[in-house]
Design an enzyme around this catalytic site. Structure first.
Site, PDB file in Angstrom:
ATOM      1  N   LYS A 130       0.812  -1.230   0.000  1.00 52.79           N
ATOM      2  CA  LYS A 130       0.000   0.000   0.000  1.00 52.79           C
ATOM      3  C   LYS A 130       0.839   1.270   0.000  1.00 52.79           C
ATOM      4  O   LYS A 130       0.463   2.243  -0.637  1.00 52.79           O
ATOM      5  CB  LYS A 130      -0.983  -0.008   1.170  1.00 52.79           C
ATOM      6  CG  LYS A 130      -0.324   0.031   2.530  1.00 52.79           C
ATOM      7  CD  LYS A 130      -1.345  -0.210   3.632  1.00 52.79           C
ATOM      8  CE  LYS A 130      -0.690  -0.093   4.984  1.00 52.79           C
ATOM      9  NZ  LYS A 130      -1.428  -0.770   6.038  1.00 52.79           N
ATOM     10  N   ARG A 152      -8.286  -0.810  16.536  1.00 54.71           N
ATOM     11  CA  ARG A 152      -8.622  -0.454  15.162  1.00 54.71           C
ATOM     12  C   ARG A 152      -9.619  -1.524  14.720  1.00 54.71           C
ATOM     13  O   ARG A 152     -10.626  -1.700  15.377  1.00 54.71           O
ATOM     14  CB  ARG A 152      -7.373  -0.333  14.278  1.00 54.71           C
ATOM     15  CG  ARG A 152      -7.620   0.570  13.059  1.00 54.71           C
ATOM     16  CD  ARG A 152      -6.400   0.742  12.177  1.00 54.71           C
ATOM     17  NE  ARG A 152      -6.098  -0.472  11.399  1.00 54.71           N
ATOM     18  CZ  ARG A 152      -5.124  -0.563  10.506  1.00 54.71           C
ATOM     19  NH1 ARG A 152      -4.320   0.464  10.293  1.00 54.71           N
ATOM     20  NH2 ARG A 152      -4.923  -1.675   9.833  1.00 54.71           N
TER      21      ARG A 152
END
Ligand SMILES: *Cc1c(COP(=O)(O)O)cnc(C)c1O
Length: 353
Positions: free
Chosen positions: A36, A132
């Site tokens: 990413k 998260r």
């Protein structure tokens, strides 16, 4: 050559990936190469494949589509951010596996996979304290019970992500907890989980120092491969390259200027009030690069220079005893945050060296 530019040493990235794959494979842990920060750059993706990663992971479907278009159907690709409901069709078409936490999304993946005649893999993410993504441990078995009957969906395994949002670190406790969740699912439902994915580059120390890894057989590594560091203390990993990336910018102004701003001092363009100390006149240089292209705090500066400030398009440096020359270039080491910005900025040329 055009400036600003990001020089990417693919051989160093390949060597880093190979070292990590070797170190972890001997411990029974496979590596998913995370692309990413490189925006799914196909050259970097193929470098990771050639280094022996067992698949590619990216958080954005756009990056996976880009890699798919370039690398074909061969590499196993995992969407490592939970899919948006609005993107499930793209996810089913282009990713083999996705990380998931919501039943509504998994149901939509199942419907879409059925309609398209495909089978989609699910790794269920478990919340182990970093707050998260992840299913709360108490809800895990109910979730599995709901997933297993869904058509065209395979529950490939479970995973967790730590040290991203709140710095909750991987340790023997939470890794054992993940192993135990895997065993409970397997025993409770009579299934076999192929993937128990323990985390990201923050897990390197745990993986290299613990002798018992329980059921954990996969890590997803981005930063460790690209920058050669673990991410709990950003310590170098032995034998890895730390400098695969160099950011280069061009000098557009060089003058002797006072070190103190004058006039009525208010907030700057980014809402902070700067206090300066008087160091007399300094050699100030402006480079044509800014916050749109890098994180100024993430630059390693040339020796003898100092960062004075930055705005969207200007980086202002004190060049010490060496006055800069107009049109000359300056090179910087970078960190992960700067890599993200530089890769995303259309103004920064990407050059493979
Ligand atoms: C970004 C990410 C990774 C890779 O993290 P690094 O710190 O770059 O190794 C792994 N897993 C998930 C879910 C991620 O979002």
């Amino acid at each position: 050559m055009s400036a600003p530019r990001l020089e990417i040493n693919v051989a160093k990235i390949t060597a880093n990936a190979k070292s990590l794959v070797d170190l972890l494979n001997t411990r029974g842990i496979s590596v998913t190469g995370v692309t990413k920060a490189a925006l799914g750059c196909p050259i970097i993706a193929s470098a990771l494949i050639s280094a022996g990663v067992n698949g590619l992971g990216d958080s954005r479907i756009e990056n996976i589509e880009r890699m798919r278009a370039s690398l074909g159907d061969g590499p196993h690709m995992t969407l490592i951010r939970a899919p948006m409901l609005s993107q499930v069709e793209r996810v089913v078409r282009h990713a083999d596996t996705s990380f998931n936490t919501e039943l509504a999304v998994i149901q939509a993946l199942s419907d879409t996979a059925t309609r398209l005649g495909r089978v989609h893999g699910i790794v269920l993410m478990v919340e182990l304290g970093d707050l998260r993504e992840g299913v709360m441990p108490g809800d895990l078995l109910d979730m599995v019970a709901a997933i297993l009957p869904l058509p065209n969906i395979t529950l490939q395994g479970i995973g967790t992500n730590l040290a991203c949002l709140n710095g909750a670190s991987p340790d023997a406790n939470n890794m054992t907890a993940l192993s135990n969740h895997a065993r409970k699912i397997e025993q409770g439902f009579g299934v076999k989980l192929d993937v128990i994915s323990g985390g990201n580059s923050a897990n390197i120390d745990w993986a290299l120092t613990q002798t018992d890894h329980g059921r954990i057989n996969n890590l997803r590594l981005g930063e460790a491969i690209l920058f050669g560091r673990e991410t709990l203390g950003r310590m170098p990993i032995e034998g890895l390259h730390l400098n695969a990336f160099t950011l280069i910018a061009e000098v557009i102004e060089a003058k002797r200027k006072p070190s103190l701003a004058w006039g009525t001092i208010a907030q700057n363009a980014f809402g902070t009030t700067i206090s300066l100390s008087d160091r007399g006149r300094v050699s100030q240089a402006i480079l044509a690069i800014g916050r749109q292209d890098c994180d100024p705090d993430g630059l390693t500066l040339p020796v003898g220079t100092q960062l004075l400030g930055s705005s969207s398009d200007h980086l202002v440096m004190d060049t010490g005893t060496n006055p800069a020359i107009i049109g000359s270039e300056m090179s910087f080491g970078i960190n992960y945050a700067t890599l993200l910005r530089a890769m995303s900025s259309p103004f920064v040329e990407k050059l493979m060296v």
